[in-house]
Motif scaffolding. Structure first.
Motif, PDB file in Angstrom:
ATOM      1  N   SER A  84       1.121  15.212  10.034  1.00  0.00           N
ATOM      2  CA  SER A  84       1.198  14.151   9.021  1.00  0.00           C
ATOM      3  C   SER A  84       1.051  14.772   7.639  1.00  0.00           C
ATOM      4  O   SER A  84       0.714  15.965   7.520  1.00  0.00           O
ATOM      5  CB  SER A  84       0.049  13.146   9.228  1.00  0.00           C
ATOM      6  OG  SER A  84      -1.191  13.771   8.943  1.00  0.00           O
ATOM      7  N   GLY A  85       1.250  13.961   6.620  1.00  0.00           N
ATOM      8  CA  GLY A  85       1.018  14.430   5.255  1.00  0.00           C
ATOM      9  C   GLY A  85      -0.450  14.729   5.011  1.00  0.00           C
ATOM     10  O   GLY A  85      -0.788  15.651   4.266  1.00  0.00           O
ATOM     11  N   THR A  86      -1.312  13.954   5.637  1.00  0.00           N
ATOM     12  CA  THR A  86      -2.757  14.184   5.488  1.00  0.00           C
ATOM     13  C   THR A  86      -3.142  15.532   6.088  1.00  0.00           C
ATOM     14  O   THR A  86      -3.890  16.301   5.482  1.00  0.00           O
ATOM     15  CB  THR A  86      -3.549  13.042   6.163  1.00  0.00           C
ATOM     16  OG1 THR A  86      -2.986  11.796   5.753  1.00  0.00           O
ATOM     17  CG2 THR A  86      -5.004  13.077   5.785  1.00  0.00           C
ATOM     18  N   THR A  90      -3.781   7.289  -6.456  1.00  0.00           N
ATOM     19  CA  THR A  90      -2.955   7.876  -5.419  1.00  0.00           C
ATOM     20  C   THR A  90      -3.353   7.232  -4.111  1.00  0.00           C
ATOM     21  O   THR A  90      -4.324   6.481  -4.043  1.00  0.00           O
ATOM     22  CB  THR A  90      -3.138   9.407  -5.354  1.00  0.00           C
ATOM     23  OG1 THR A  90      -2.406   9.947  -4.241  1.00  0.00           O
ATOM     24  CG2 THR A  90      -4.598   9.796  -5.183  1.00  0.00           C
ATOM     25  N   ASP A  94       0.566  17.638  -4.134  1.00  0.00           N
ATOM     26  CA  ASP A  94       0.754  16.524  -3.199  1.00  0.00           C
ATOM     27  C   ASP A  94       2.167  15.987  -3.453  1.00  0.00           C
ATOM     28  O   ASP A  94       2.399  15.190  -4.370  1.00  0.00           O
ATOM     29  CB  ASP A  94      -0.300  15.431  -3.402  1.00  0.00           C
ATOM     30  CG  ASP A  94      -0.149  14.292  -2.379  1.00  0.00           C
ATOM     31  OD1 ASP A  94       0.958  14.150  -1.806  1.00  0.00           O
ATOM     32  OD2 ASP A  94      -1.121  13.546  -2.170  1.00  0.00           O
ATOM     33  N   SER A 139       4.731  14.468   3.343  1.00  0.00           N
ATOM     34  CA  SER A 139       4.575  13.508   4.439  1.00  0.00           C
ATOM     35  C   SER A 139       5.965  13.064   4.878  1.00  0.00           C
ATOM     36  O   SER A 139       6.853  12.871   4.044  1.00  0.00           O
ATOM     37  CB  SER A 139       3.802  12.276   3.953  1.00  0.00           C
ATOM     38  OG  SER A 139       3.947  11.211   4.887  1.00  0.00           O
ATOM     39  N   TYR A 176      -1.183   1.614  -6.700  1.00  0.00           N
ATOM     40  CA  TYR A 176      -2.075   1.052  -5.683  1.00  0.00           C
ATOM     41  C   TYR A 176      -2.985   0.050  -6.361  1.00  0.00           C
ATOM     42  O   TYR A 176      -3.326   0.248  -7.524  1.00  0.00           O
ATOM     43  CB  TYR A 176      -2.867   2.179  -5.013  1.00  0.00           C
ATOM     44  CG  TYR A 176      -1.918   3.091  -4.242  1.00  0.00           C
ATOM     45  CD1 TYR A 176      -1.555   2.803  -2.946  1.00  0.00           C
ATOM     46  CD2 TYR A 176      -1.343   4.181  -4.870  1.00  0.00           C
ATOM     47  CE1 TYR A 176      -0.662   3.613  -2.247  1.00  0.00           C
ATOM     48  CE2 TYR A 176      -0.439   4.983  -4.184  1.00  0.00           C
ATOM     49  CZ  TYR A 176      -0.102   4.691  -2.878  1.00  0.00           C
ATOM     50  OH  TYR A 176       0.805   5.474  -2.219  1.00  0.00           O
ATOM     51  N   ALA A 207       4.638  12.568  10.839  1.00  0.00           N
ATOM     52  CA  ALA A 207       4.960  13.984  10.683  1.00  0.00           C
ATOM     53  C   ALA A 207       4.691  14.407   9.243  1.00  0.00           C
ATOM     54  O   ALA A 207       4.602  13.566   8.343  1.00  0.00           O
ATOM     55  CB  ALA A 207       6.434  14.259  11.029  1.00  0.00           C
ATOM     56  N   LEU A 220      -1.983  18.284   3.669  1.00  0.00           N
ATOM     57  CA  LEU A 220      -2.876  18.489   2.527  1.00  0.00           C
ATOM     58  C   LEU A 220      -4.152  19.204   2.947  1.00  0.00           C
ATOM     59  O   LEU A 220      -4.597  20.149   2.289  1.00  0.00           O
ATOM     60  CB  LEU A 220      -3.256  17.132   1.926  1.00  0.00           C
ATOM     61  CG  LEU A 220      -2.362  16.564   0.839  1.00  0.00           C
ATOM     62  CD1 LEU A 220      -2.719  15.106   0.591  1.00  0.00           C
ATOM     63  CD2 LEU A 220      -2.525  17.360  -0.454  1.00  0.00           C
ATOM     64  N   ALA A 274      -5.209   9.348   1.114  1.00  0.00           N
ATOM     65  CA  ALA A 274      -5.103  10.603   1.863  1.00  0.00           C
ATOM     66  C   ALA A 274      -5.335  11.833   0.982  1.00  0.00           C
ATOM     67  O   ALA A 274      -5.855  12.845   1.452  1.00  0.00           O
ATOM     68  CB  ALA A 274      -3.732  10.691   2.528  1.00  0.00           C
ATOM     69  N   VAL A 286      -0.495  15.016  -8.016  1.00  0.00           N
ATOM     70  CA  VAL A 286       0.267  14.167  -7.089  1.00  0.00           C
ATOM     71  C   VAL A 286       1.582  13.807  -7.783  1.00  0.00           C
ATOM     72  O   VAL A 286       1.563  13.327  -8.919  1.00  0.00           O
ATOM     73  CB  VAL A 286      -0.520  12.878  -6.756  1.00  0.00           C
ATOM     74  CG1 VAL A 286       0.274  11.988  -5.804  1.00  0.00           C
ATOM     75  CG2 VAL A 286      -1.890  13.218  -6.178  1.00  0.00           C
ATOM     76  N   LYS A 344       8.831   7.224   3.746  1.00  0.00           N
ATOM     77  CA  LYS A 344       9.016   8.210   2.671  1.00  0.00           C
ATOM     78  C   LYS A 344      10.514   8.531   2.507  1.00  0.00           C
ATOM     79  O   LYS A 344      11.320   8.189   3.378  1.00  0.00           O
ATOM     80  CB  LYS A 344       8.212   9.483   2.981  1.00  0.00           C
ATOM     81  CG  LYS A 344       6.715   9.231   3.206  1.00  0.00           C
ATOM     82  CD  LYS A 344       5.978   8.830   1.929  1.00  0.00           C
ATOM     83  CE  LYS A 344       4.638   8.195   2.221  1.00  0.00           C
ATOM     84  NZ  LYS A 344       3.470   9.037   2.074  1.00  0.00           N
TER      85      LYS A 344
HETATM   86  C1  LIG Z   1       2.002   9.178   2.279  1.00  0.00           C
HETATM   87  C2  LIG Z   1       1.085   9.947   1.415  1.00  0.00           C
HETATM   88  C3  LIG Z   1       0.117  10.834   1.919  1.00  0.00           C
HETATM   89  C4  LIG Z   1      -0.233  10.951   3.367  1.00  0.00           C
HETATM   90  O1  LIG Z   1       0.778  11.148   4.236  1.00  0.00           O
HETATM   91  P1  LIG Z   1       0.621  10.685   5.787  1.00  0.00           P
HETATM   92  O2  LIG Z   1       1.832  11.292   6.416  1.00  0.00           O
HETATM   93  O3  LIG Z   1       0.608   9.210   5.823  1.00  0.00           O
HETATM   94  O4  LIG Z   1      -0.636  11.296   6.307  1.00  0.00           O
HETATM   95  C5  LIG Z   1      -0.607  11.589   1.021  1.00  0.00           C
HETATM   96  N1  LIG Z   1      -0.438  11.471  -0.308  1.00  0.00           N
HETATM   97  C6  LIG Z   1       0.448  10.607  -0.828  1.00  0.00           C
HETATM   98  C7  LIG Z   1       0.606  10.533  -2.309  1.00  0.00           C
HETATM   99  C8  LIG Z   1       1.223   9.810   0.011  1.00  0.00           C
HETATM  100  O5  LIG Z   1       2.083   8.927  -0.531  1.00  0.00           O
END
Ligand SMILES: *Cc1c(COP(=O)(O)O)cnc(C)c1O
Length: 408
Positions: free
Chosen positions: A62-64, A88, A178, A208, A339, A221, A67, A91, A152, A213
């Motif tokens: 994942s994106g998390t 942001t 990010d 991410s 957000y 993923a 990072l 995550a 970010v 996305k």
């Molecule tokens: C979507 C997102 C993430 C996390 O990605 P995941 O795949 O949902 O874990 C982190 N930072 C930003 C800015 C995002 O938009």
């Protein structure tokens, strides 16, 4: 004109168009039963590294994960401080905490919503001291090492990377991008005298591939990009339980691998990403034009000359946002808010000790921003309906404007 609803995000059209190719990936995965690792993952990694202009790409869960692994692999040690922004997705901060560090927020630029390099400078100059022996920056109040900065690239537009990179060099901070919302966005670097793609400027970057996305899997993923072979190697170990080879665990890692079926889906979609981004850019230009005449009541996104944004989101500012969102909803138009509650005011981060008012630019934006429908298949006719409904909503949510409109 049709009266059908306009969703905030349409993932159905895109997948209908690719159904044949995606089903072929699934079928071949079932027949080989290669579900984890293997050449599908390696092929996608090589292609995505090429797309970003980096040497390496490491696919993760994942994106998390991306990072968190990027921060740890880059050498961010437990108990250090990592600087990021409060507006942001959570995550960004979760990954910092889960790497053992403490997030420290700095406010954003009011036009781009990205990290304001002047706020970063001010924090480093007034709240930190240089440790000449260790060659590192120390946060004066806590004595902690300020290890890294995480800009970010929000909404698909890159942060001001020259200014951030210069400060990071001066204060010896790692830069981890990010790029989770910014696949393919570009920044003109005066320092390098060329356009550079997101994910290729910092020490490493996180992407991410969450379905919504710009490049999305059909599930979870993510990926790390970097030019540092050691960092890439550590990230490969971290995603796979710290293994250097099977059952030899050189460090304690995670289960954070990129699934092979998702990698195959992502390869199919990556071939379309440049076209999709261009469609988003064309849609953004059309929105800008339609909103142009209303620019005193609806503030369209700002794109500096050094930016080529990929419009993951198209975000405008209006005065009475909640009322406008409700009225748009009643007209069948989906919207989002990215957000609504800045991270420093979230319950989860109470322990960081920030008060309301700590980040005025972020806090003001959080009350005014609204994300309009944005995706490659959005049509001109749909955009006209969105902006016409937006105009009506802004006028009826603001009595002075309604009055002015009636007088005309
Ligand atoms: C979507 C997102 C993430 C996390 O990605 P995941 O795949 O949902 O874990 C982190 N930072 C930003 C800015 C995002 O938009």
């Amino acid at each position: 004109m049709t009266n059908s609803n306009i969703p905030f995000l349409d993932l159905v059209t895109l997948h209908a168009e690719l159904e044949g190719e995606l089903c072929a990936i699934l079928r071949s995965s079932l027949r080989t039963a290669a579900f984890v690792g293997g050449h599908t993952v390696e092929t996608f990694e090589a292609d995505f590294a090429k797309f970003c202009g980096t040497e390496y790409c490491v696919g993760v869960g994942s994106g998390t994960d991306a990072l968190r692994f990027a921060l740890i692999s880059a050498g961010v040690a437990p108990d250090s401080i990592v600087i990021t922004v409060p507006n942001t997705f959570i995550a960004t901060a979760e990954a910092i905490s889960q790497a053992g560090a403490t997030p420290h927020f700095v406010d954003v630029d009011k036009r781009t919503y990205n990290m304001d390099p002047e706020q970063l400078r001010e924090f480093l100059e007034s709240k930190c001291a240089w440790d000449a022996i260790g060659k590192r920056t120390i946060h004066t109040a806590t004595g902690k090492h300020v290890a890294a900065v995480v800009p970010v690239h929000l909404y698909g537009q890159m942060a001001d990377m020259d200014a951030i990179s210069e400060l990071a060099e001066k204060y010896n901070l790692l830069v981890i991008e990010d790029a989770c919302q910014a696949h393919g966005s570009q920044y003109f670097s005066e320092r390098g005298q060329r356009w550079r793609t997101s994910g290729s400027i910092g020490k490493a970057a996180a992407f991410s591939f969450y379905p919504g996305k710009n490049l999305g899997a059909c599930g979870e993923a993510g990926a790390i990009t970097t030019n540092d072979p050691q960092l890439a190697k550590r990230a490969r170990m971290l995603r796979d339980h710290g293994q250097s080879k099977k059952y030899y665990h050189d460090l304690e890692g995670y289960n954070g691998r990129l699934d092979s079926i998702q990698a195959g889906f992502l390869s199919v979609k990556l071939a379309h990403l440049a076209t999709w981004n261009a469609q988003r850019q064309a849609n953004a230009a059309r929105y800008n034009e339609l909103i142009g005449a209303l620019a005193d009541t609806i503030e369209p996104p700002y794109e500096p000359s050094w930016s080529r944004a990929v419009f993951h989101l198209y975000v405008v500012e209006v005065a009475d946002r909640d009322a406008v969102q409700k009225l748009l909803g009643a007209s069948g138009i989906g919207t989002g808010i990215h957000y609504p509650i800045p991270l420093h005011l979230q319950k989860a981060y109470e322990h960081l000790g920030y008060e309301p008012g700590a980040f005025p630019v972020t806090e003001k934006a959080a009350e005014r921003i609204i994300s309009l429908p944005m995706y490659p298949s959005l049509t001109a006719e749909q955009q006209e309906r969105v902006v016409s409904a937006l105009r009506t909503a802004v006028q009826s949510s603001n009595p002075d404007l309604a009055l002015a409109a009636n007088v005309k």
